[in-house]
Design a protein around this motif. Structure first.
Motif, PDB file in Angstrom:
ATOM      1  N   VAL A  38     -42.271  43.706  -0.013  1.00 35.01           N
ATOM      2  CA  VAL A  38     -42.572  44.932   0.853  1.00 35.01           C
ATOM      3  C   VAL A  38     -41.741  44.222   2.226  1.00 35.01           C
ATOM      4  CG1 VAL A  38     -43.876  46.761   2.022  1.00 35.01           C
ATOM      5  CG2 VAL A  38     -44.028  46.635   0.181  1.00 35.01           C
ATOM      6  N   SER A  39     -40.476  44.947   2.220  1.00 36.41           N
ATOM      7  CA  SER A  39     -39.656  44.466   3.954  1.00 36.41           C
ATOM      8  C   SER A  39     -41.043  44.544   4.952  1.00 36.41           C
ATOM      9  CB  SER A  39     -38.300  45.570   3.630  1.00 36.41           C
ATOM     10  OG  SER A  39     -37.830  44.206   5.189  1.00 36.41           O
ATOM     11  N   SER A  40     -40.785  43.543   5.801  1.00 37.14           N
ATOM     12  CA  SER A  40     -41.373  43.551   6.795  1.00 37.14           C
ATOM     13  C   SER A  40     -40.816  44.283   8.016  1.00 37.14           C
ATOM     14  CB  SER A  40     -42.333  42.088   7.029  1.00 37.14           C
ATOM     15  OG  SER A  40     -41.393  41.727   7.487  1.00 37.14           O
ATOM     16  N   THR A  42     -39.631  46.888   8.321  1.00 41.37           N
ATOM     17  CA  THR A  42     -39.256  48.622   7.891  1.00 41.37           C
ATOM     18  C   THR A  42     -40.231  49.436   9.268  1.00 41.37           C
ATOM     19  OG1 THR A  42     -39.179  48.186   5.941  1.00 41.37           O
ATOM     20  CG2 THR A  42     -39.959  50.433   6.686  1.00 41.37           C
ATOM     21  N   THR A  43     -39.421  50.425   9.878  1.00 48.45           N
ATOM     22  CA  THR A  43     -39.069  50.569  11.103  1.00 48.45           C
ATOM     23  C   THR A  43     -39.295  52.596  10.817  1.00 48.45           C
ATOM     24  OG1 THR A  43     -38.377  49.824  12.417  1.00 48.45           O
ATOM     25  CG2 THR A  43     -39.053  51.101  13.459  1.00 48.45           C
ATOM     26  N   VAL A  44     -40.743  53.100  11.342  1.00 43.62           N
ATOM     27  CA  VAL A  44     -40.684  54.262  10.829  1.00 43.62           C
ATOM     28  C   VAL A  44     -40.404  55.608  12.206  1.00 43.62           C
ATOM     29  CG1 VAL A  44     -41.851  56.576  10.131  1.00 43.62           C
ATOM     30  CG2 VAL A  44     -42.068  54.176   9.210  1.00 43.62           C
ATOM     31  N   PHE A  62     -31.068  54.865  11.129  1.00 44.68           N
ATOM     32  CA  PHE A  62     -32.620  55.334   9.937  1.00 44.68           C
ATOM     33  C   PHE A  62     -31.937  56.297   8.868  1.00 44.68           C
ATOM     34  CE2 PHE A  62     -34.346  53.652  14.131  1.00 44.68           C
ATOM     35  CZ  PHE A  62     -35.011  52.709  13.205  1.00 44.68           C
ATOM     36  N   VAL A  71     -36.512  56.625   8.501  1.00 47.79           N
ATOM     37  CA  VAL A  71     -36.640  55.075   7.659  1.00 47.79           C
ATOM     38  C   VAL A  71     -36.308  54.093   8.064  1.00 47.79           C
ATOM     39  CG1 VAL A  71     -38.367  53.886   6.253  1.00 47.79           C
ATOM     40  CG2 VAL A  71     -39.002  56.384   6.761  1.00 47.79           C
ATOM     41  N   GLY A  72     -35.971  52.996   8.606  1.00 46.40           N
ATOM     42  CA  GLY A  72     -34.637  52.298   8.606  1.00 46.40           C
ATOM     43  C   GLY A  72     -35.456  50.783   8.328  1.00 46.40           C
ATOM     44  N   SER A  73     -34.369  49.787   8.698  1.00 46.97           N
ATOM     45  CA  SER A  73     -34.994  48.186   8.616  1.00 46.97           C
ATOM     46  C   SER A  73     -33.598  48.325  10.098  1.00 46.97           C
ATOM     47  CB  SER A  73     -34.099  47.481   7.790  1.00 46.97           C
ATOM     48  OG  SER A  73     -35.511  48.157   6.963  1.00 46.97           O
ATOM     49  N   GLU A  99     -42.998  49.784  14.459  1.00 45.05           N
ATOM     50  CA  GLU A  99     -42.927  49.135  13.868  1.00 45.05           C
ATOM     51  C   GLU A  99     -43.780  47.390  13.948  1.00 45.05           C
ATOM     52  OE1 GLU A  99     -40.843  47.886  17.637  1.00 45.05           O
ATOM     53  OE2 GLU A  99     -42.494  48.619  18.893  1.00 45.05           O
ATOM     54  N   TRP A 107     -48.276  45.961  12.388  1.00 44.25           N
ATOM     55  CA  TRP A 107     -47.033  46.450  12.810  1.00 44.25           C
ATOM     56  C   TRP A 107     -48.491  47.080  14.456  1.00 44.25           C
ATOM     57  CZ3 TRP A 107     -50.277  51.045  13.765  1.00 44.25           C
ATOM     58  CH2 TRP A 107     -51.311  51.679  12.776  1.00 44.25           C
TER      59      TRP A 107
END
Length: 152
Positions: A38-40, A42-44, A62, A71-73, A99, A107
Motif C-alpha cells: 500500500v502506498s505510504s 496516501t492523503t485523505v 484528489f 483521497v490522493g497522493s 497525512e 499517519w
C-alpha cells in the motif's frame, strides 16, 4: 496439410510456480513484509460544511470518493500549500487532513475550522474525539484525556 503436420501447442502448466508468476506485483509482499503493498503517501481530506469552491479546488489533486471525502497522493509541497488554502477559506465548516508521517501509526491529523472533531493524544496514539454538546452551549473540556483514561 494433414492432421499430423500441425505444430503441437504447448499447454501451460498449472503448478504453483506458474500461478506465482501470473499474479500482479502488489500481491507479492516481498522480504519482511506482510500483506499487499500500500502506498505510504496516501492523503485523505474530509470537508464538513465547506464552501463549494473548496471542493472544486481539491479535485485538482484528489479524487472525491464520497461527498466531502477526498483521497490522493500529492507531494509534501502541494499538501502544505493546500492546507494553507483550506485553513484560510474553511469559514464555519471544518476540514480534517490525514497525512503520512513517521509515527507509530504511520499517519498524523490536521484539523481547522469549527472543532467538531478533535485529535487527542492517548499514550502515543492519535484518537479522534467528537465533543458532546448540550443545547445551546459550546463544548469545553473538564479533564484532560489522559486523566479519565478514555474518550467518550
Amino acid at each position: 496439410m494433414g492432421r499430423g503436420s500441425r505444430r503441437r501447442q504447448r499447454r501451460p502448466q498449472l503448478g504453483i510456480r506458474s500461478l506465482r508468476r501470473r499474479q500482479p506485483p502488489e500481491h507479492h509482499p516481498g522480504p519482511g513484509r506482510k500483506g499487499p503493498v500500500v502506498s505510504s503517501a496516501t492523503t485523505v481530506v474530509v470537508l464538513i460544511a465547506a464552501p463549494p469552491g473548496l471542493r472544486g479546488h481539491l479535485t485538482r489533486w484528489f479524487i472525491e470518493v464520497a461527498p466531502g471525502v477526498f483521497v490522493g497522493s500529492p507531494n509534501t509541497r502541494i499538501r502544505d500549500g493546500l492546507w494553507k488554502i483550506l485553513a484560510e477559506r474553511i469559514r464555519d465548516g471544518q476540514v480534517v487532513m490525514i497525512e503520512p508521517a513517521r509515527t507509530e501509526q504511520g499517519w498524523t491529523v490536521r484539523t481547522a475550522g469549527q472543532d467538531r472533531w478533535t485529535a487527542a493524544d492517548f499514550d502515543g496514539l492519535t484518537l479522534m474525539s467528537r465533543p458532546r454538546r448540550s443545547a445551546g452551549q459550546p463544548w469545553t473540556t473538564t479533564k484532560p484525556v489522559k486523566e479519565i483514561g478514555m474518550i467518550t
